[in-house]
Scaffold this active site. Structure first.
Site, short mmCIF file in Angstrom:
data_model
loop_
_atom_site.label_atom_id
_atom_site.label_comp_id
_atom_site.label_asym_id
_atom_site.label_seq_id
_atom_site.Cartn_x
_atom_site.Cartn_y
_atom_site.Cartn_z
N ASP A 50 6.93 0.87 -2.51
CA ASP A 50 8.18 0.11 -2.46
C ASP A 50 8.07 -1.19 -3.27
OD1 ASP A 50 9.77 1.75 -0.77
OD2 ASP A 50 8.51 1.15 0.91
N ASP A 152 10.85 -19.90 13.08
CA ASP A 152 10.13 -19.70 11.81
C ASP A 152 11.07 -19.44 10.64
OD1 ASP A 152 7.81 -20.03 13.17
OD2 ASP A 152 7.00 -18.02 12.82
P1 NAP Z 1 4.18 -5.67 0.99
O1 NAP Z 1 3.52 -6.79 1.68
O2 NAP Z 1 3.33 -4.56 0.46
O3 NAP Z 1 5.34 -5.03 1.92
C1 NAP Z 1 5.18 -4.82 3.27
C2 NAP Z 1 5.55 -3.38 3.59
O4 NAP Z 1 6.98 -3.24 3.51
C3 NAP Z 1 4.96 -2.34 2.64
O5 NAP Z 1 4.42 -1.29 3.42
C4 NAP Z 1 6.18 -1.87 1.84
O6 NAP Z 1 6.06 -0.51 1.38
C5 NAP Z 1 7.25 -1.98 2.89
N1 NAP Z 1 8.64 -2.00 2.44
C6 NAP Z 1 9.22 -2.64 1.38
N2 NAP Z 1 10.54 -2.39 1.34
C7 NAP Z 1 10.82 -1.57 2.39
C8 NAP Z 1 12.00 -0.96 2.88
N3 NAP Z 1 13.19 -1.17 2.32
N4 NAP Z 1 11.90 -0.19 4.00
C9 NAP Z 1 10.73 0.01 4.61
N5 NAP Z 1 9.58 -0.55 4.20
C10 NAP Z 1 9.62 -1.32 3.10
O7 NAP Z 1 5.09 -6.31 -0.17
P2 NAP Z 1 6.02 -5.52 -1.18
O8 NAP Z 1 5.57 -4.10 -1.27
O9 NAP Z 1 6.13 -6.37 -2.40
O10 NAP Z 1 7.44 -5.50 -0.43
C11 NAP Z 1 8.21 -6.66 -0.27
C12 NAP Z 1 8.84 -6.56 1.08
O11 NAP Z 1 7.84 -6.73 2.09
C13 NAP Z 1 9.87 -7.61 1.39
O12 NAP Z 1 11.12 -7.30 0.84
C14 NAP Z 1 9.84 -7.63 2.91
O13 NAP Z 1 10.85 -6.78 3.44
C15 NAP Z 1 8.51 -7.01 3.28
N6 NAP Z 1 7.74 -7.94 4.13
C16 NAP Z 1 7.47 -7.53 5.39
C17 NAP Z 1 6.82 -8.38 6.28
C18 NAP Z 1 6.56 -7.88 7.67
O14 NAP Z 1 6.87 -6.71 7.94
N7 NAP Z 1 6.06 -8.71 8.57
C19 NAP Z 1 6.42 -9.65 5.88
C20 NAP Z 1 6.70 -10.03 4.58
C21 NAP Z 1 7.38 -9.16 3.70
P3 NAP Z 1 4.93 -0.07 0.32
O15 NAP Z 1 3.67 0.04 1.13
O16 NAP Z 1 5.37 1.28 -0.18
O17 NAP Z 1 4.88 -1.13 -0.76
#
Ligand code: NAP
Ligand code: MN
Length: 266
Positions: A50, A152
């Site tokens: 993603d 936060d």
């Molecule tokens: P990352 O740190 O690898 O992302 C965290 C996880 O979110 C990864 O497993 C990613 O999938 C997954 N993800 C991204 N978009 C998604 C969606 N629409 N539905 C379900 N899962 C999704 O960083 P990144 O890959 O650059 O992704 C950025 C996204 O990370 C941000 O948009 C935010 O939504 C998310 N994030 C999540 C948290 C948390 O859950 N606590 C904290 C910060 C950011 P892949 O493993 O395939 O990359």
């Protein structure tokens, strides 16, 4: 003239191997392949997870060209195709056996004392404090004051982003066929000193969500869109809405939202 397909991958070994194999197979069936953005391309293929998909959309400045993802990443909610299914993907693509899912973007307009700046995201915009500080924000929806938030931060997500950070903080998973804006609190404080809602709230697609940092935070508020952090000085307010801009995501014809949710989350 041959038709062009652009390939964009991350640097993971599996992605680079998949890119090479895909390149070979696409040339065999008569396509020209590019590794850089080409406005003449008919399709962009993102090879990674993603994160790579989000990066492709950002690198190519929100292309109008349809995108499809091959998942060599961890979760892969956007990338639809497994590297093991490249042959069947090419066959379906040539036979036009696919669907195009249009995903509206969230527009974040940051108004500062110096002017304004627009950032577009697929998943969400997160408004939080720097240096792990508690942040105090005023939340307005459609010019009505809803609440003063302390905690936060706030996540303002699209339906496509509802399964990402939004879900991790207890927000609801929303079917992408519903176009809504979800505002989810991150660790909201609920004491006699501060009160704010503890669940996420869901607004209609034409709502205007306005977040205004209380004055001491105008230089220490972070705006994080799809995981990329932007720093501003003297923020006056941040306006979030669903944009008219969309991306076109190519899905296999068997794609169905809830099966995907079960496969990835349950
Ligand atoms: P990352 O740190 O690898 O992302 C965290 C996880 O979110 C990864 O497993 C990613 O999938 C997954 N993800 C991204 N978009 C998604 C969606 N629409 N539905 C379900 N899962 C999704 O960083 P990144 O890959 O650059 O992704 C950025 C996204 O990370 C941000 O948009 C935010 O939504 C998310 N994030 C999540 C948290 C948390 O859950 N606590 C904290 C910060 C950011 P892949 O493993 O395939 O990359
Ligand atoms: Mn990732």
């Amino acid at each position: 003239m041959s038709k062009i397909i652009t390939l964009n991958s991350n640097n993971v070994k599996k992605s680079l191997e998949t890119r090479e194999l895909l390149h070979k197979k696409l040339v065999e069936v008569g396509f020209n392949v590019d590794y850089e953005y080409n406005p003449q391309a008919e399709l962009i293929i993102s090879i990674g997870g993603d994160g790579c998909f989000l990066q492709t959309v950002r690198d190519y400045n929100i292309p109008n060209i349809p995108l499809v993802g091959i998942n060599t990443g961890h979760l892969g909610f956007f990338p639809d195709i497994s590297p093991d299914n490249i042959d069947s993907f090419i066959k379906s693509y040539l036979e036009k056996d696919y669907i195009i899912q249009e995903l509206p973007l969230i527009q974040t307009k940051v108004i500062t004392s110096k002017g304004s700046c627009d950032i577009f995201g697929i998943n969400e915009a997160v408004i939080k404090g720097d240096n792990s500080r508690t942040i105090h924000l005023k939340l307005n929806i459609n010019n009505k004051h809803v609440q003063n938030f302390s905690g936060d931060g706030l996540i303002v997500s699209t339906s496509a982003g509802s399964t990402a950070y939004n879900y991790a903080v207890g927000g609801s998973i929303v079917d992408t066929s519903l176009n809504v804006i979800q505002v989810a609190p991150i660790s909201p404080i609920n004491t006699n000193a501060y009160r704010c809602f503890t669940s996420s709230i869901i607004c209609s697609h034409d709502s205007l969500v306005n977040i205004c940092p209380e004055c001491e935070f105008e230089n220490s508020t972070l705006v994080v869109v799809d995981g990329l952090q932007y720093n501003f000085n003297e923020i006056d307010n941040i306006r979030l809405s669903i944009s008219d801009r969309k991306i076109k995501l190519l899905r296999t014809s068997s794609y169905e939202f809830w099966s995907r949710v079960c496969e990835k989350f349950l």
